[in-house]
Motif scaffolding. Structure first.
Motif, PDB file in Angstrom:
ATOM      1  N   MET A  86       0.839  -1.195   0.000  1.00 55.61           N
ATOM      2  CA  MET A  86       0.000   0.000   0.000  1.00 55.61           C
ATOM      3  C   MET A  86       0.880   1.254   0.000  1.00 55.61           C
ATOM      4  O   MET A  86       1.928   1.277   0.613  1.00 55.61           O
ATOM      5  CB  MET A  86      -0.919   0.001   1.228  1.00 55.61           C
ATOM      6  CG  MET A  86      -1.868   1.199   1.281  1.00 55.61           C
ATOM      7  SD  MET A  86      -2.876   1.221   2.784  1.00 55.61           S
ATOM      8  CE  MET A  86      -3.911  -0.205   2.476  1.00 55.61           C
ATOM      9  N   GLU A  87       0.402   2.259  -0.716  1.00 53.49           N
ATOM     10  CA  GLU A  87       1.169   3.506  -0.809  1.00 53.49           C
ATOM     11  C   GLU A  87       0.788   4.477   0.306  1.00 53.49           C
ATOM     12  O   GLU A  87      -0.341   4.484   0.784  1.00 53.49           O
ATOM     13  CB  GLU A  87       0.926   4.160  -2.170  1.00 53.49           C
ATOM     14  CG  GLU A  87       1.427   3.357  -3.348  1.00 53.49           C
ATOM     15  CD  GLU A  87       1.136   4.050  -4.663  1.00 53.49           C
ATOM     16  OE1 GLU A  87       0.340   5.028  -4.661  1.00 53.49           O
ATOM     17  OE2 GLU A  87       1.700   3.628  -5.687  1.00 53.49           O
ATOM     18  N   LEU A  88       1.750   5.291   0.704  1.00 52.52           N
ATOM     19  CA  LEU A  88       1.506   6.345   1.685  1.00 52.52           C
ATOM     20  C   LEU A  88       0.658   7.425   1.040  1.00 52.52           C
ATOM     21  O   LEU A  88       1.005   7.948  -0.031  1.00 52.52           O
ATOM     22  CB  LEU A  88       2.846   6.919   2.157  1.00 52.52           C
ATOM     23  CG  LEU A  88       2.858   7.725   3.454  1.00 52.52           C
ATOM     24  CD1 LEU A  88       2.487   6.840   4.643  1.00 52.52           C
ATOM     25  CD2 LEU A  88       4.232   8.332   3.683  1.00 52.52           C
ATOM     26  N   ASN A  89      -0.454   7.778   1.656  1.00 49.06           N
ATOM     27  CA  ASN A  89      -1.367   8.720   1.023  1.00 49.06           C
ATOM     28  C   ASN A  89      -1.855   9.784   2.005  1.00 49.06           C
ATOM     29  O   ASN A  89      -1.388   9.864   3.148  1.00 49.06           O
ATOM     30  CB  ASN A  89      -2.562   7.970   0.417  1.00 49.06           C
ATOM     31  CG  ASN A  89      -3.270   7.089   1.439  1.00 49.06           C
ATOM     32  OD1 ASN A  89      -3.573   7.528   2.546  1.00 49.06           O
ATOM     33  ND2 ASN A  89      -3.521   5.834   1.083  1.00 49.06           N
ATOM     34  N   LYS A  90      -2.835  10.577   1.539  1.00 48.99           N
ATOM     35  CA  LYS A  90      -3.327  11.693   2.340  1.00 48.99           C
ATOM     36  C   LYS A  90      -4.056  11.226   3.601  1.00 48.99           C
ATOM     37  O   LYS A  90      -4.051  11.932   4.617  1.00 48.99           O
ATOM     38  CB  LYS A  90      -4.257  12.562   1.496  1.00 48.99           C
ATOM     39  CG  LYS A  90      -3.544  13.317   0.383  1.00 48.99           C
ATOM     40  CD  LYS A  90      -4.507  14.224  -0.365  1.00 48.99           C
ATOM     41  CE  LYS A  90      -3.770  15.019  -1.444  1.00 48.99           C
ATOM     42  NZ  LYS A  90      -4.694  15.916  -2.194  1.00 48.99           N
ATOM     43  N   ILE A  91      -4.678  10.065   3.521  1.00 42.28           N
ATOM     44  CA  ILE A  91      -5.357   9.535   4.700  1.00 42.28           C
ATOM     45  C   ILE A  91      -4.342   9.238   5.800  1.00 42.28           C
ATOM     46  O   ILE A  91      -4.569   9.535   6.980  1.00 42.28           O
ATOM     47  CB  ILE A  91      -6.155   8.267   4.341  1.00 42.28           C
ATOM     48  CG1 ILE A  91      -7.276   8.613   3.354  1.00 42.28           C
ATOM     49  CG2 ILE A  91      -6.732   7.613   5.595  1.00 42.28           C
ATOM     50  CD1 ILE A  91      -8.065   7.408   2.875  1.00 42.28           C
ATOM     51  N   HIS A  92      -3.214   8.659   5.414  1.00 38.90           N
ATOM     52  CA  HIS A  92      -2.156   8.373   6.379  1.00 38.90           C
ATOM     53  C   HIS A  92      -1.604   9.667   6.982  1.00 38.90           C
ATOM     54  O   HIS A  92      -1.294   9.715   8.177  1.00 38.90           O
ATOM     55  CB  HIS A  92      -1.029   7.586   5.709  1.00 38.90           C
ATOM     56  CG  HIS A  92      -1.466   6.253   5.194  1.00 38.90           C
ATOM     57  ND1 HIS A  92      -1.098   5.769   3.955  1.00 38.90           N
ATOM     58  CD2 HIS A  92      -2.264   5.306   5.744  1.00 38.90           C
ATOM     59  CE1 HIS A  92      -1.622   4.578   3.781  1.00 38.90           C
ATOM     60  NE2 HIS A  92      -2.339   4.269   4.840  1.00 38.90           N
ATOM     61  N   TYR A 127       4.312   4.252  10.128  1.00 38.94           N
ATOM     62  CA  TYR A 127       3.883   4.556   8.760  1.00 38.94           C
ATOM     63  C   TYR A 127       5.005   4.413   7.740  1.00 38.94           C
ATOM     64  O   TYR A 127       4.770   4.569   6.549  1.00 38.94           O
ATOM     65  CB  TYR A 127       3.281   5.960   8.701  1.00 38.94           C
ATOM     66  CG  TYR A 127       1.922   6.028   9.342  1.00 38.94           C
ATOM     67  CD1 TYR A 127       0.774   5.675   8.636  1.00 38.94           C
ATOM     68  CD2 TYR A 127       1.774   6.405  10.669  1.00 38.94           C
ATOM     69  CE1 TYR A 127      -0.476   5.714   9.221  1.00 38.94           C
ATOM     70  CE2 TYR A 127       0.526   6.448  11.280  1.00 38.94           C
ATOM     71  CZ  TYR A 127      -0.593   6.099  10.550  1.00 38.94           C
ATOM     72  OH  TYR A 127      -1.830   6.125  11.136  1.00 38.94           O
ATOM     73  N   ALA A 128       6.200   4.105   8.206  1.00 35.45           N
ATOM     74  CA  ALA A 128       7.311   3.886   7.267  1.00 35.45           C
ATOM     75  C   ALA A 128       7.139   2.598   6.476  1.00 35.45           C
ATOM     76  O   ALA A 128       7.846   2.370   5.485  1.00 35.45           O
ATOM     77  CB  ALA A 128       8.639   3.855   8.031  1.00 35.45           C
ATOM     78  N   LYS A 129       6.207   1.737   6.887  1.00 32.27           N
ATOM     79  CA  LYS A 129       5.982   0.469   6.193  1.00 32.27           C
ATOM     80  C   LYS A 129       5.303   0.659   4.839  1.00 32.27           C
ATOM     81  O   LYS A 129       5.307  -0.246   3.998  1.00 32.27           O
ATOM     82  CB  LYS A 129       5.134  -0.464   7.064  1.00 32.27           C
ATOM     83  CG  LYS A 129       3.753   0.082   7.391  1.00 32.27           C
ATOM     84  CD  LYS A 129       3.017  -0.815   8.378  1.00 32.27           C
ATOM     85  CE  LYS A 129       1.665  -0.219   8.763  1.00 32.27           C
ATOM     86  NZ  LYS A 129       0.961  -1.059   9.770  1.00 32.27           N
ATOM     87  N   TYR A 130       4.715   1.831   4.614  1.00 35.77           N
ATOM     88  CA  TYR A 130       4.008   2.078   3.359  1.00 35.77           C
ATOM     89  C   TYR A 130       4.975   2.551   2.273  1.00 35.77           C
ATOM     90  O   TYR A 130       5.979   3.207   2.554  1.00 35.77           O
ATOM     91  CB  TYR A 130       2.904   3.108   3.568  1.00 35.77           C
ATOM     92  CG  TYR A 130       1.823   2.633   4.518  1.00 35.77           C
ATOM     93  CD1 TYR A 130       0.936   1.632   4.146  1.00 35.77           C
ATOM     94  CD2 TYR A 130       1.711   3.186   5.782  1.00 35.77           C
ATOM     95  CE1 TYR A 130      -0.047   1.183   5.017  1.00 35.77           C
ATOM     96  CE2 TYR A 130       0.721   2.750   6.666  1.00 35.77           C
ATOM     97  CZ  TYR A 130      -0.150   1.743   6.278  1.00 35.77           C
ATOM     98  OH  TYR A 130      -1.114   1.306   7.147  1.00 35.77           O
ATOM     99  N   ASP A 131       4.636   2.226   1.046  1.00 38.86           N
ATOM    100  CA  ASP A 131       5.504   2.544  -0.089  1.00 38.86           C
ATOM    101  C   ASP A 131       5.327   3.996  -0.524  1.00 38.86           C
ATOM    102  O   ASP A 131       4.331   4.646  -0.216  1.00 38.86           O
ATOM    103  CB  ASP A 131       5.195   1.623  -1.270  1.00 38.86           C
ATOM    104  CG  ASP A 131       5.476   0.164  -0.951  1.00 38.86           C
ATOM    105  OD1 ASP A 131       6.441  -0.092  -0.212  1.00 38.86           O
ATOM    106  OD2 ASP A 131       4.720  -0.709  -1.422  1.00 38.86           O
ATOM    107  N   GLU A 132       6.298   4.443  -1.273  1.00 36.28           N
ATOM    108  CA  GLU A 132       6.232   5.788  -1.844  1.00 36.28           C
ATOM    109  C   GLU A 132       5.160   5.846  -2.915  1.00 36.28           C
ATOM    110  O   GLU A 132       5.028   4.930  -3.732  1.00 36.28           O
ATOM    111  CB  GLU A 132       7.587   6.154  -2.442  1.00 36.28           C
ATOM    112  CG  GLU A 132       7.627   7.503  -3.130  1.00 36.28           C
ATOM    113  CD  GLU A 132       8.944   7.747  -3.847  1.00 36.28           C
ATOM    114  OE1 GLU A 132       9.002   8.684  -4.666  1.00 36.28           O
ATOM    115  OE2 GLU A 132       9.908   6.997  -3.594  1.00 36.28           O
ATOM    116  N   ALA A 133       4.371   6.903  -2.916  1.00 38.34           N
ATOM    117  CA  ALA A 133       3.292   7.061  -3.890  1.00 38.34           C
ATOM    118  C   ALA A 133       3.846   7.145  -5.307  1.00 38.34           C
ATOM    119  O   ALA A 133       4.773   7.911  -5.576  1.00 38.34           O
ATOM    120  CB  ALA A 133       2.482   8.314  -3.579  1.00 38.34           C
TER     121      ALA A 133
END
Length: 278
Positions: free
Chosen positions: A1-7, A264-270
């Motif tokens: 999952m990508e890091l997004n505005k919700i995060h 939150y570092a577990k999420y990928d770059e958008a």
């Protein structure tokens, strides 16, 4: 999952919740400016503090009770500006405003009390997570803050090696005695004084706590090379904070706010795996 505005919104909420708990602790311990009602300030070898003192604000705070209350209210108000502006173009102004104001407030409060400015590092640095509107900018700032936190905590373990405390089996007993001397002299018969007395006398046993803490701090170096153990590092840090508060009576809870960066570092770059549009 990508890091997004919700995060990013979730990170803002986590930051504000941690801040409010820290603010409540200051309030219930009568450590806010209007509660302290300072009559003097302590200067130290700090170029930023000395530059601030050139403005004369420290004298104005001492002489004006309304200014003390106003600064305390603004300190509480500013974090909510992050929630109100997150994911908008105005969030950069809220981020800079929070960081600058918290820095000034921390310098003042630490000069009027026994509080250390190190306890305010989270509130000074973490608002900078919201400097950029783009998901990519948020991704890189979040990871930068993660590295800053890991390096700071890892360096505390290195300092114990550099200072030689880890090689002195009496180190922990001496630290406990110095830290709690006033308390032991006033409350010599309660359970906490008995525990401290036991640890001071049985210095080999108390040294195991010092050794374990040092090894725990050094363990955080693994986070510089991989994110696989971030959940474990979160648990270890929470244990460290609880242990330090119970045994040393030192409140490091404000640093818990940095754990959002690890989580939150577990999420990928958008857009990392998206093909380039020609």
């Amino acid at each position: 999952m990508e890091l997004n505005k919700i995060h990013r919104k979730q990170v803002a909420y986590f930051y504000v919740v941690c801040f409010l708990i820290s603010y409540a602790w200051l309030f219930f311990n009568s450590l806010l400016l209007h509660q302290l009602k300072p009559v003097l300030f302590i200067n130290r070898l700090d170029i930023s503090l000395n530059i601030l003192f050139l403005t004369g604000i420290q004298k104005a705070v001492i002489q004006n009770n309304f200014l003390q209350l106003l600064l305390d209210i603004l300190y509480l108000f500013f974090p909510f500006t992050l929630l109100l502006t997150v994911n908008s173009k105005k969030q950069i102004y809220a981020a800079i405003g929070n960081s600058v104001f918290n820095f000034i407030y921390a310098l003042l409060l630490s000069s009027f009390s026994t509080l250390s400015i190190e306890g305010f590092v989270s509130w000074i640095l973490l608002p900078l997570l919201f400097l950029f509107n783009s998901e990519k900018g948020f991704y890189y700032v979040l990871h930068s803050m993660r590295y800053v936190f890991l390096m700071i905590f890892f360096s505390t373990g290195l300092w114990k090696l550099r200072a030689g405390g880890i090689f002195n089996i009496d180190e922990m007993s001496g630290i406990l005695l110095k830290q709690h001397a006033a308390y032991i002299s006033q409350q010599s018969n309660d359970w906490f004084s008995s525990v401290i007395h036991y640890l001071v006398v049985h210095y080999k046993f108390s040294y195991t706590f010092y050794l374990a803490t040092t090894l725990l701090e050094l363990t955080f170096v693994v986070g510089l090379f991989t994110r696989k153990f971030d959940k474990l590092l979160i648990v270890l840090f929470i244990l460290f904070v609880c242990f330090d508060f119970v045994l040393m009576r030192i409140n490091y809870f404000s640093w818990v706010a940095f754990l959002g960066c690890l989580w939150y570092a577990k999420y990928d770059e958008a857009g990392k795996d998206k093909p380039l549009v020609r």
